[in-house]
Scaffold this motif. Structure first.
Motif, PDB file in Angstrom:
ATOM      1  N   LEU A 142      37.038  96.320 -33.826  1.00  0.00           N
ATOM      2  CA  LEU A 142      38.403  95.846 -34.068  1.00  0.00           C
ATOM      3  C   LEU A 142      39.354  96.965 -34.473  1.00  0.00           C
ATOM      4  O   LEU A 142      40.500  96.687 -34.856  1.00  0.00           O
ATOM      5  N   GLN A 189      43.340  91.504 -36.986  1.00  0.00           N
ATOM      6  CA  GLN A 189      42.443  91.045 -35.926  1.00  0.00           C
ATOM      7  C   GLN A 189      41.164  90.443 -36.519  1.00  0.00           C
ATOM      8  O   GLN A 189      40.616  89.472 -35.989  1.00  0.00           O
ATOM      9  N   LEU A 190      40.701  91.019 -37.638  1.00  0.00           N
ATOM     10  CA  LEU A 190      39.515  90.469 -38.293  1.00  0.00           C
ATOM     11  C   LEU A 190      39.792  89.049 -38.794  1.00  0.00           C
ATOM     12  O   LEU A 190      38.947  88.150 -38.655  1.00  0.00           O
ATOM     13  N   ALA A 250      41.919  86.930 -37.517  1.00  0.00           N
ATOM     14  CA  ALA A 250      41.965  86.056 -36.342  1.00  0.00           C
ATOM     15  C   ALA A 250      40.556  85.742 -35.838  1.00  0.00           C
ATOM     16  O   ALA A 250      40.246  84.601 -35.444  1.00  0.00           O
ATOM     17  N   TYR A 251      39.687  86.776 -35.851  1.00  0.00           N
ATOM     18  CA  TYR A 251      38.303  86.559 -35.414  1.00  0.00           C
ATOM     19  C   TYR A 251      37.583  85.567 -36.336  1.00  0.00           C
ATOM     20  O   TYR A 251      36.906  84.637 -35.875  1.00  0.00           O
ATOM     21  N   VAL A 252      37.729  85.755 -37.643  1.00  0.00           N
ATOM     22  CA  VAL A 252      37.070  84.853 -38.603  1.00  0.00           C
ATOM     23  C   VAL A 252      37.596  83.429 -38.441  1.00  0.00           C
ATOM     24  O   VAL A 252      36.832  82.453 -38.474  1.00  0.00           O
ATOM     25  N   GLN A 253      38.910  83.278 -38.240  1.00  0.00           N
ATOM     26  CA  GLN A 253      39.483  81.944 -38.067  1.00  0.00           C
ATOM     27  C   GLN A 253      38.906  81.258 -36.829  1.00  0.00           C
ATOM     28  O   GLN A 253      38.538  80.069 -36.862  1.00  0.00           O
ATOM     29  N   ALA A 254      38.787  81.978 -35.707  1.00  0.00           N
ATOM     30  CA  ALA A 254      38.227  81.399 -34.483  1.00  0.00           C
ATOM     31  C   ALA A 254      36.753  81.043 -34.667  1.00  0.00           C
ATOM     32  O   ALA A 254      36.274  79.994 -34.205  1.00  0.00           O
ATOM     33  N   HIS A 255      36.027  81.933 -35.355  1.00  0.00           N
ATOM     34  CA  HIS A 255      34.601  81.675 -35.602  1.00  0.00           C
ATOM     35  C   HIS A 255      34.407  80.404 -36.437  1.00  0.00           C
ATOM     36  O   HIS A 255      33.545  79.561 -36.127  1.00  0.00           O
ATOM     37  N   ARG A 281      45.307  81.427 -41.057  1.00  0.00           N
ATOM     38  CA  ARG A 281      45.093  82.872 -40.897  1.00  0.00           C
ATOM     39  C   ARG A 281      45.623  83.631 -42.108  1.00  0.00           C
ATOM     40  O   ARG A 281      45.048  84.648 -42.519  1.00  0.00           O
TER      41      ARG A 281
END
Length: 317
Positions: free
Chosen positions: A242, A248-249, A251-256, A266
């Motif tokens: 990332l 971006q981290l 956003a990634y955690v939210q999607a996960h 977020r």
């Protein structure tokens, strides 16, 4: 049939058994067609047939000569022994007689009525007897069913008691296991803290000994290594994947977490990740059940970190 004095009887209002018509008088002065004498030996038969007012069939014969002379009727008759029997139904031959005298009608109607009543009495008696038997059987089965039901109720109450005791025992064991887990975790955390303190103390004292040239650094590294064991977990480097961008981290955690039906904004995730970068004590405030512990566990699961929950006494100051 009529009983007289209990020692003998008479058949009265005599009719022909084939036509049902009244018997004609033998002579103008004879009354043999009106009644016939029933000897005492036949009284038991008469009584069995109902006594006075019942109808019967019988063969007749002339009475003994002295009796006929006594009555002044040479045609006086009596019932022939062992021929008396009950009149239970109207013969079909009676129905084929087209012209009947008016005096014959009451006998036929009474005979039919009496025969039907007798049949009805027998059938009613049989039905009543059968119903009484069935009622007795039904009552016996009902008593058995009630007894079985009472036994089942008692057994259910007993099982309910066992079930309640089992639930209480399970609840007590669950609480005990939870208490033991909490105590074990508390002791583990305490021991790990003391171990770190001991390692730090050994490192400090070892560095002093190395500075005084009383201890070789190689020996110190053997006792207190400066680097821990390599992390064997699979994954990606934050910088490589990332570019070190915490937005971006987040956003990634939210999607996960969204794929695991866990919802955080977020902004909340970015604030929490930013606080983690300080490597300082973080205090999350909120009502019970608002998701404080879930936030820590979810983020740790998303980035491959470790999360250890340490129970504390809520009354501690």
């Amino acid at each position: 049939m009529r009983l007289a004095g209990g020692f003998y009887g008479f058949l009265e209002d005599l009719h022909h058994p084939d036509t049902g018509l009244p018997l004609p008088p033998p002579t103008k002065t004879s009354k043999a067609h009106l009644r016939a004498f029933v000897p005492g030996a036949e009284l038991d038969v008469l009584k069995a047939f109902g006594g006075t007012g019942s109808f019967a069939l019988a063969e007749l014969e002339l009475s003994p000569k002295p009796e006929r002379e006594k009555q002044g009727d040479p045609f006086a008759c009596k019932v022939r022994p062992l021929t008396l029997k009950p009149f239970t139904s109207v013969p079909e031959s009676w129905m084929r007689v087209q012209h009947r005298e008016a005096a014959n009608q009451p006998l036929i109607l009474a005979s039919i009525r009496e025969a039907l009543e007798e049949q009805l009495r027998r059938e009613t008696a049989d039905t009543v007897t059968k119903l009484r038997g069935e009622t007795a059987d039904a009552e016996a089965k009902l008593r058995e069913a009630r007894s079985a039901l009472d036994a089942a109720v008692l057994e259910k109450r007993s099982l309910d008691g066992v079930h309640e005791r089992s639930l209480r025992a399970i609840a007590e064991l669950t609480e005990r296991v939870a208490a033991l887990d909490a105590e074990f975790l508390h002791r583990r955390v305490t021991l790990e803290g003391r171990l770190r303190e001991l390692e730090a103390l050994l490192r400090e004292r070892g560095e002093r000994l190395v500075a005084l040239e009383l201890l070789d650094r190689t020996d110190l590294e053997k006792v207190v290594p400066t680097t821990g064991r390599a992390d064997a977990r699979s994954g990606h480097r934050f910088q490589d994947a990332l570019g070190g961008d915490f937005r971006q981290l987040a956003a990634y955690v939210q999607a996960h977490l969204w794929h695991k039906d866990t919802r955080y904004t977020r902004a909340q995730l970015l604030d929490f990740l930013t606080l983690l970068r300080t490597r300082d004590l973080i205090v999350l405030a909120g009502d019970s059940g608002s998701g404080k512990t879930s936030l820590v566990k979810s983020v740790a699961s998303a980035i491959g970190g470790r999360c250890t929950v340490v129970p504390v006494n809520t009354t501690a100051s």
